[in-house]
Design an enzyme around this catalytic site. Structure first.
Site, short mmCIF file in Angstrom:
data_model
loop_
_atom_site.label_atom_id
_atom_site.label_comp_id
_atom_site.label_asym_id
_atom_site.label_seq_id
_atom_site.Cartn_x
_atom_site.Cartn_y
_atom_site.Cartn_z
CE LYS A 277 -3.86 -1.87 2.73
NZ LYS A 277 -4.93 -1.62 1.77
NE ARG A 351 -11.24 -9.43 -1.97
CZ ARG A 351 -11.63 -8.52 -2.86
NH1 ARG A 351 -11.85 -8.87 -4.12
NH2 ARG A 351 -11.79 -7.28 -2.50
N1 BES Z 1 -8.03 -3.73 4.46
C1 BES Z 1 -8.21 -3.30 3.13
C2 BES Z 1 -9.49 -2.51 2.91
C3 BES Z 1 -9.61 -1.18 3.61
C4 BES Z 1 -9.29 -0.02 2.95
C5 BES Z 1 -10.13 -1.10 4.88
C6 BES Z 1 -9.44 1.19 3.58
C7 BES Z 1 -10.29 0.12 5.52
C8 BES Z 1 -9.94 1.26 4.85
C9 BES Z 1 -8.25 -4.50 2.19
O1 BES Z 1 -7.49 -5.59 2.56
C10 BES Z 1 -7.74 -4.03 0.86
O2 BES Z 1 -6.62 -3.63 0.81
N2 BES Z 1 -8.59 -4.11 -0.15
C11 BES Z 1 -8.22 -3.71 -1.46
C12 BES Z 1 -8.85 -4.68 -2.42
C13 BES Z 1 -8.42 -4.50 -3.85
C14 BES Z 1 -6.96 -4.86 -4.01
C15 BES Z 1 -9.29 -5.37 -4.71
C16 BES Z 1 -8.76 -2.30 -1.70
O3 BES Z 1 -9.82 -1.98 -1.21
O4 BES Z 1 -8.07 -1.52 -2.35
ZN ZN Z 2 -5.48 -5.47 1.88
#
Ligand code: BES
Ligand code: ZN
Ligand code: ZN
Length: 500
Positions: A277, A351
């Site tokens: 990230k 997921r």
């Molecule tokens: N934990 C994150 C989602 C999240 C984002 C929670 C902001 C709280 C605040 C999750 O694991 C994630 O990174 N999801 C990705 C999925 C994508 C790669 C399909 C996302 O939301 O960008």
């Molecule tokens: Zn994630």
């Protein structure tokens, strides 16, 4: 905080403050009118002058100067008359309790069972207001070094409760305390940093909760996870020095009827892994175990309340980090049950761990599955920090969860799992891939999970936007909100046939 019951009225109670409620654009009524009369019409004049507007959670503290036995009156707004519902009452009570506590009040009286005009039932009002007070009074975070212990609000008095109603109220008070404290327990866990909450310590925490509340608990470690075939959870945990765990809690009160499994995403930190990230905001990914905290807190509350329902709590706990051992984009994983998954992004890890946890809950005989997860940034885009996203494969069960959310004072909104969205997860080399592209990101996340719920009734609650509050609000301090906790408890109450 202790909650006490008294037959005294607002005009008789002699604590540090009494709380009365007003709505926008209306003269004081009920307890506010009674206080106003003793104050010689001061509240009415402030309302007329526009100094008290009655806006949601606006708190005005007036000194009574001997005109009432209580030293202060806190006038709290419920917003517009048509919006003055149980959710408004929750927020108002939280805001009033917080404001009075911060001014050093220790003993506060309120007639919350009569706070709402119209049809709301007294016990619902009481429960919403008391839970709101607990949420409002939570301070958040760990204390900074060198700070003195701040003063707490010690006694909250429910006024105007004659002897008969006092008995009925006692049960509501007890439930509200358990639910309020469970919410704040979840918040404490989520606020803790990831160097203090690891998969191992989360499991230890679950053992403690189980001991305290009479649940059974089992913690599965990597060798067993391998033997059972939880390949997705294992892969997500591979990059970390902290091995993953599967935490299983059981609340057996009823051996017939539904067996409901609460499944909570327990990423103690989500760096994104190899699909790392950006730096901005990454520290907040310590909150990626908010679903797990909600499940743990709700299971503990169900144990404490001895709810007559058969419950399972399943928490896949892992830390998502990049390293030489980390799983990679392009990897193909085999989840519990044999489905294969092509990893497109290691940041869509929630997921993956939930796929195995849902499969495991089904193996344990769950008839109903509810998962709670900070799953997608897309859910924050869609619903902001106001409402959680809800999806499911069984209309009746989705309705039950939405109803529980409403009773619990947690806003939720259903999103569709139309079959067209499923195609976005089609993979050329595996049964499905873990990312469906940018469009409808919350829904494709939901669809992914649906594949692992099979024909079991299942609801998914995406709390990515609601688990964390980026700023102080009148009714709650910034940080973790405990999202999901109260909805799960309300659902358990509902399944137990209680009033919720
Ligand atoms: N934990 C994150 C989602 C999240 C984002 C929670 C902001 C709280 C605040 C999750 O694991 C994630 O990174 N999801 C990705 C999925 C994508 C790669 C399909 C996302 O939301 O960008
Ligand atoms: Zn994630
Ligand atoms: Zn995550």
């Amino acid at each position: 905080m202790e909650i006490r019951l008294s037959a005294e009225s607002v005009a008789e109670y002699g604590g540090d403050a009494v709380v009365v409620a007003v709505v926008e654009k209306a003269a004081p009524s009920g307890a506010a009118a009674a206080a106003d009369e003793r104050l010689g019409g001061l509240i009415g004049r402030l309302v007329a002058a526009g100094e008290i507007k009655g806006k949601q959670s606006e708190v005005t503290i007036l000194h009574t100067q001997g005109k009432l036995p209580a030293a202060r009156v806190a006038v709290v707004g419920l917003g517009r008359a048509e919006d003055a519902d149980l959710l408004a009452l929750r927020g108002a009570m939280g805001a009033a309790a917080r404001a009075l506590r911060d001014r050093g009040c220790r003993r506060v009286g309120v007639t919350c069972h009569q706070a709402l005009p119209g049809t709301a039932r007294a016990e619902h009002c009481m429960r919403a207001a008391l839970e709101g007070a607990y949420v409002g009074l939570y301070r958040g975070g760990e204390r900074k070094s060198g700070q003195e212990l701040p003063e707490e609000l010690e006694e909250l008095w429910l006024l105007g409760m004659a002897e008969g109603p006092q008995e009925a109220a006692a049960a509501v008070v007890r439930t509200a305390r358990v639910v309020g404290e469970a919410t704040n327990y979840a918040r404490r866990l989520v606020n803790l940093p990831a160097n203090q909450v690891t998969p191992r310590s989360l499991a230890e925490e679950a053992v403690e909760v189980a001991k305290r509340t009479g649940l059974e608990v089992e913690v599965l470690e990597p060798p067993q996870l391998r033997e059972l075939g939880l390949g997705a959870l294992l892969a997500v945990g591979e990059g970390s020095e902290q091995p993953p765990r599967l935490i299983v809690l059981r609340h057996h009160r009823k051996r017939t009827g539904p067996r409901v499994a609460f499944v909570g995403k327990g990423l103690t930190f989500d760096s994104g892994g190899i699909s790392i990230k950006p730096t901005d905001g990454m520290h907040l990914m310590k909150s990626d175990m908010a679903g797990a905290a909600a499940v743990l807190a709700a299971m503990g509350a169900a144990g404490e309340l001895k709810l007559e329902v058969d419950l399972l709590g399943v928490i896949p706990a892992a830390e998502n980090l990049p390293s030489g051992r980390a799983y990679r984009p392009g990897d193909v994983l085999t989840a519990l049950g044999g489905k294969t998954i092509e990893v497109i992004s290691t940041d869509a890890e929630g997921r993956l761990v939930l796929a195995d946890a849902l499969g495991y809950a089904r193996q344990l005989g769950a008839s109903h599955l509810v998962d709670v997860a900070t799953l997608t940034g897309a859910c924050v885009v869609a619903l902001g920090h106001v409402a959680a996203g809800v999806m499911g494969n069984d209309n009746e069960f989705v309705e039950a969860v939405l109803d529980a959310g409403e009773r619990a004072g947690e806003r939720m909104w259903r999103l569709p799992l139309f079959p067209e969205y499923r195609r976005q997860l089609d993979s050329k080399i595996a049964d499905l891939k873990n990312v469906g592209g940018r469009p409808a990101g919350t829904i494709t996340g939901g669809w992914f999970l649906r594949e692992f719920a099979g024909d079991t009734a299942w609801v998914h609650i995406d709390i990515a936007g609601t688990a964390w509050s980026e700023q102080d609000e009148p009714h709650q301090v910034e940080g973790a909100t405990g999202a999901g906790t109260r909805t799960l408890i309300a659902l358990a109450e509902r399944m137990a046939g209680g009033t919720g």
